[in-house]
Design a protein around this motif. Structure first.
Motif, PDB file in Angstrom:
ATOM      1  N   SER A 374     -44.218   7.525 143.300  1.00 26.59           N
ATOM      2  CA  SER A 374     -44.437   6.279 143.999  1.00 26.59           C
ATOM      3  C   SER A 374     -45.657   6.401 144.898  1.00 26.59           C
ATOM      4  N   GLU A 377     -44.870   5.546 148.649  1.00 25.69           N
ATOM      5  CA  GLU A 377     -44.101   6.518 149.428  1.00 25.69           C
ATOM      6  C   GLU A 377     -44.691   7.904 149.331  1.00 25.69           C
ATOM      7  N   SER A 381     -39.775   8.738 143.735  1.00 22.02           N
ATOM      8  CA  SER A 381     -38.691   7.798 144.008  1.00 22.02           C
ATOM      9  C   SER A 381     -37.729   7.891 142.847  1.00 22.02           C
ATOM     10  N   CYS A 383     -33.917   6.106 141.027  1.00 21.77           N
ATOM     11  CA  CYS A 383     -32.953   5.021 141.027  1.00 21.77           C
ATOM     12  C   CYS A 383     -31.957   5.262 139.909  1.00 21.77           C
ATOM     13  N   GLN A 480     -43.080  -1.586 145.319  1.00 19.97           N
ATOM     14  CA  GLN A 480     -41.646  -1.401 145.193  1.00 19.97           C
ATOM     15  C   GLN A 480     -41.159  -1.853 143.841  1.00 19.97           C
ATOM     16  N   LYS A 527     -36.751  -2.026 149.845  1.00 12.56           N
ATOM     17  CA  LYS A 527     -36.374  -1.192 148.706  1.00 12.56           C
ATOM     18  C   LYS A 527     -35.089  -1.677 148.030  1.00 12.56           C
TER      19      LYS A 527
END
Ligand SMILES: *[C@@H]1O[C@H](CO)[C@@H](O)[C@H](O)[C@H]1NC(C)=O
Ligand SMILES: *[C@@H]1O[C@H](CO)[C@@H](O)[C@H](O)[C@H]1NC(C)=O
Ligand SMILES: *[C@@H]1O[C@H](CO)[C@@H](O)[C@H](O)[C@H]1NC(C)=O
Ligand SMILES: *[C@@H]1O[C@H](CO)[C@@H](O)[C@H](O)[C@H]1NC(C)=O
Length: 810
Positions: A374, A377, A381, A383, A480, A527
């Motif tokens: 990312s 960031e 990241s 998920c 994002q 987020k």
């Protein structure tokens, strides 16, 4: 060594000269290799199993597991995909021979705990066998389908579903699932498993016991000799089955077991149970787990159905029934339930069959996550895109904001649950991502899915280009991702169709999404923001177009396209080779058959047709050939057998022909004789002024008489000569020449004697008598011409002719 494949028990087969038994060709007999699909050679599981196999596992150049066998007297390393490909090829042939039509579509079952790598490996195997796999179905789900589809009394859709537990303990694994049934519908609620608890483990207990027992009693080191060990395995399996039905002391005797020693021992059920205590203790955990996962109590369970050979062990059955506090049901065939479920699924998916609608919703057994770099960031990241027990098949759309290509790494996020050492699934590189014309990040929609086979993929990606008509609002750049609409495939369909459908649905949703776009983009870095925004979000004057993006994937243990094509080609070669081998065997069998057949007939039906000398020398030659077949002729190329047969036939053929002629000759003469008689009768009738023939021409009748007399003379002459001739010599006249004579006679005489009688007409009209005869004669084909003199049926034929095409026969 030829390759001959045959099925034995559980997903194993022989690769050897004959399929007489596992033991005599142990090293070249490959069985129970299903568990090595999609695994590296270095995989601890493979390493552990390796030691107890009769055949040899090797590390292939790719790092994956291979099997070493002798093929055509040559050492070869085959991949597991190739092995399963061969097995499927054999099954395909068997099915085709039984159905008498080609088989292309299939449904293959896999254990429900198979990971992506294992599933892809099985898919590749189906391709190698030239099969089109409509679905990989979980074994437990196949069982549930076999159970539910015929049930007429399932609760209606709006009612509380009926919960059924399926317990399947087979040869090598133990799987439990809970399914909720409504009319025409099944939903898998939870699954649990013990990947190494199965019949094999129970057999092993017995084998260990007798290895020790016989070791002490007879001073034998059984494990040093694989043939002996395999024999012991077979006997122990039999003993285990006997013990399921008989609780008394049972003997185990094996003659000439090792070093010419006969061995014997005894076992009984209670002792066996004691030994298997540890195994039996493992029965409960998965049962408890499914209930917990499904959040159900024992009282919520309508029935507990058991399948799989190992559930026949009374103690296993008892454990299960005790846990649930109810009798287990055995509605389903323990050995065939999975196969039946697969067949039903195949019928549902195939357009060739009409089957009751039945929808299946399955589960994802392990949570799947995505990880990516990312830029915002400045780090990784991730998920969880599919949590444990998420419904499947299923697609989801994720949105990313990017200026350049990026990689998504898929992995199983709960490695502890995984019966597989590597949690990685694949890397997906989304290519050709470019910034918007104004330099801001582009919106990239990525579709991830677990397909009908239970395989995860990033199935498509597209870049949404925004063309603004007014420049009121600058969308802010975001890095994002957002978790998006979920597209659920309710209906099971063939994969392509299903994909199409979801793509359509998705388009609709993508459009809806575009409307709520502005709101979303203006909120910066929230987020994991759910886009459940109300659709009445302010209308944006924004036009979007989407561009499909290419995705490059690097899968864990996936066979490359080139490699797969090579394997497909090789499988074709081996099928060819099998065919050649079969032809060679057929050629050999043909010689053998000819020898036996001839020898038999030479002293029966052919005896009269061959001189004694010839018969003796021929018989001798046949005997020599028989001996040759068992010695030098045992293993020869096909052509040698063909030549041998030709050589024998050169001697046998004339004898056979003489016999054949003598069989056909009398009939041929008889037919000719009858024919002659019939014409003579007509001639006599004409001469006697028979009214029936008074329309015939005198000269024509004379011609018939002459021809018939000549034929008679010819026939008598031939008959005389033939009667004087020995049967051991070729006949003076062949049946086909006699038949030719009969035909010749008919061609001269028939048109004359069958000439139709003119119609009886009013005497005044002079032209008419000939005219109606035209069409009638024209349509008569000679045989019926004599009778159809009445010209009354002229229009009828066209009517029936017209009718014919309408009679559509399926
Ligand atoms: C099979 O694999 C083994 C072990 O990797 C290797 O030594 C051998 O040469 C291979 N054989 C063939 C025919 O490729
Ligand atoms: C059980 O096995 C024993 C020993 O072979 C035999 O004598 C007995 O008849 C068997 N009992 C049943 C019920 O089959
Ligand atoms: C089973 O075998 C064990 C040990 O050999 C023995 O003690 C026991 O009596 C046997 N039980 C039966 C029912 O035969
Ligand atoms: C069963 O198969 C489906 C595909 O239909 C797959 O998505 C899922 O992972 C499997 N479910 C379980 C519980 O193993």
């Amino acid at each position: 060594g030829a390759v001959l494949v045959c099925l034995i028990g559980y997903c194993g087969f022989f690769l050897g000269v004959s399929c007489s038994n596992v033991i005599s060709n142990a090293k070249n007999t490959v069985q129970s290799f299903k568990r090595f699909h999609g695994r590296a050679f270095s995989d601890p599981f493979v390493q552990a199993e390796k030691t107890s196999l009769a055949y040899e596992l090797v590390q292939l150049p790719t790092g994956s597991t291979g099997i070493k066998v002798m093929y055509m007297e040559e050492e070869r390393n085959f991949t597991i995909e190739q092995m399963t490909g061969m097995l499927l090829t054999k099954l395909k042939e068997t099915a085709e021979n039984a159905l008498k039509k080609p088989v292309v579509d299939c449904v293959v079952s896999v254990p429900c705990f198979y990971t992506d790598a294992e599933r892809r490996s099985v898919m590749d195997a189906t391709q190698i066998a030239g099969l089109n796999c409509l679905r990989l179905i979980n074994e437990s789900t196949a069982v549930a389908l076999a159970y539910g589809i015929y049930k007429q009394d399932l609760p209606a859709l709006e009612e509380k579903p009926r919960n059924v537990v399926f317990v399947d303990m087979g040869h090598s694994a133990y799987q439990v699932s809970i399914c909720a049934f409504n009319k025409g519908k099944l939903k898998v609620l939870a699954t649990a498993f013990d990947t190494t608890l199965g019949g094999r483990k129970f057999d092993e207990m017995l084998v260990e016991y007798f290895c020790e027992e016989f070791g002490k009693k007879y001073k034998l080191d059984i494990k040093s000799k694989i043939r002996a060990l395999l024999r012991l395995y077979q006997e122990c399996e039999k003993l285990k089955k006997l013990m399921s039905a008989n609780a008394s002391d049972l003997p185990l005797n094996i003659e000439c077991f090792m070093n010419d020693i006969d061995v014997s021992g005894t076992m009984n059920r209670s002792k066996f149970l004691e030994m298997c205590d540890g195994l039996l203790a493992r029965v409960e955990a998965p049962l408890r787990s499914v209930l917990e996962q499904a959040k159900l109590k024992k009282e919520d369970i309508y029935a507990v159905e058991i399948v799989g050979g190992t559930t026949r062990i009374p103690a296993v059955k008892e454990k299960i029934s005790k846990f649930f506090g109810k009798e287990v049901s055995t509605t389903l065939n323990a050995d065939e339930a999975v196969a039946r479920g697969c067949a039903l699924q195949c019928a549902i998916l195939s357009p060739a069959f009409k089957v009751r609608e039945f929808s299946i919703t399955d589960l994802i057994p392990y949570p799947i996550s995505l990880r990516w770099n990312s830029p915002a960031e400045e780090g990784l990241s991730d998920c969880e895109v599919f949590p444990k027990n998420h419904a499947a098949p299923f697609s989801k759309v994720l949105t990313f904001y990017r200026k350049e290509p990026f990689t998504l790494e898929a992995y199983y996020s709960s490695p502890k649950e995984l019966p597989y050492p590597d949690p990685a699934i694949a890397h997906f590189l989304v290519q050709k991502v470019t910034p918007q014309t104004d330099g801001s990040s582009s919106k990239v929609k990525v579709k991830v899915r677990v397909n009908i086979h239970g395989i995860f993929s990033v199935s498509s990606a597209s870049l949404v280009e925004v063309h603004k008509s007014d420049d009121s609002e600058e969308p802010m750049e975001t890095d994002q991702h957002a978790k998006e609409e979920e597209v659920m495939d309710f209906k099971m369909q063939v994969d392509q169709e299903e994909q199409q459908k979801t793509e359509e649905q998705q388009q609709v949703q993508a459009e809806n999404k575009a409307e709520s776009e502005e709101m979303e983009t203006s909120q910066d870095d929230s987020k994991d923001k759910k886009v459940d925004q109300p659709p009445q979000a302010k209308k944006a004057k924004v036009k979007t177009t989407t561009v499909d993006l290419p995705i490059e994937n690097q899968l864990v243990w996936q066979i490359g396209k080139d490699m797969l094509n090579l394997f497909i080609e090789n499988e074709g070669k081996m099928i060819m080779q099998d065919k050649l081998e079969k032809e060679r065997n057929d050629a050999k069998n043909a010689v053998e058959e000819y020898v036996y057949d001839m020898r038999d007939k030479l002293c029966s039906i052919y005896e009269k047709f061959v001189s004694e000398d010839d018969r003796n020398s021929f018989t001798l030659k046949l005997e020599d050939t028989e001996n040759w077949l068992y010695e030098d002729g045992e293993d020869q190329p096909k052509q040698i057998y063909i030549d041998k047969l030709t050589e024998l036939k050169a001697l046998g053929q004339p004898i056979q022909a003489r016999f054949q002629e003598s069989e056909e000759r009398p009939k041929a003469f008889e037919d000719l004789g009858k024919q002659i008689q019939q014409y003579m009768k007509t001639v006599h009738a004409f001469k006697a002024k028979d009214e029936q023939y008074d329309h015939l021409d005198e000269a024509d009748v004379a011609k018939v008489e002459k021809s018939a007399n000549e034929a008679m003379e010819w026939m008598n002459n031939k008959l005389n000569l033939q009667n004087k001739r020995s049967l051991t010599l070729d006949p003076v006249i062949k049946a086909k020449d006699i038949q030719a004579k009969t035909k010749e006679l008919a061609s001269i005489c028939n048109p004359i004697v069958t000439k139709p009688k003119p119609k009886v007409e009013l005497p005044k009209e002079e032209q008419k008598p000939t005219e109606p005869n035209g069409p009638v004669e024209g349509q008569g084909d000679g045989s019926s011409g004599a009778q159809s003199a009445e010209p009354n049926a002229a229009p009828a034929p066209t009517a029936t002719e017209k009718k014919l095409p309408e009679m559509d026969i399926d």
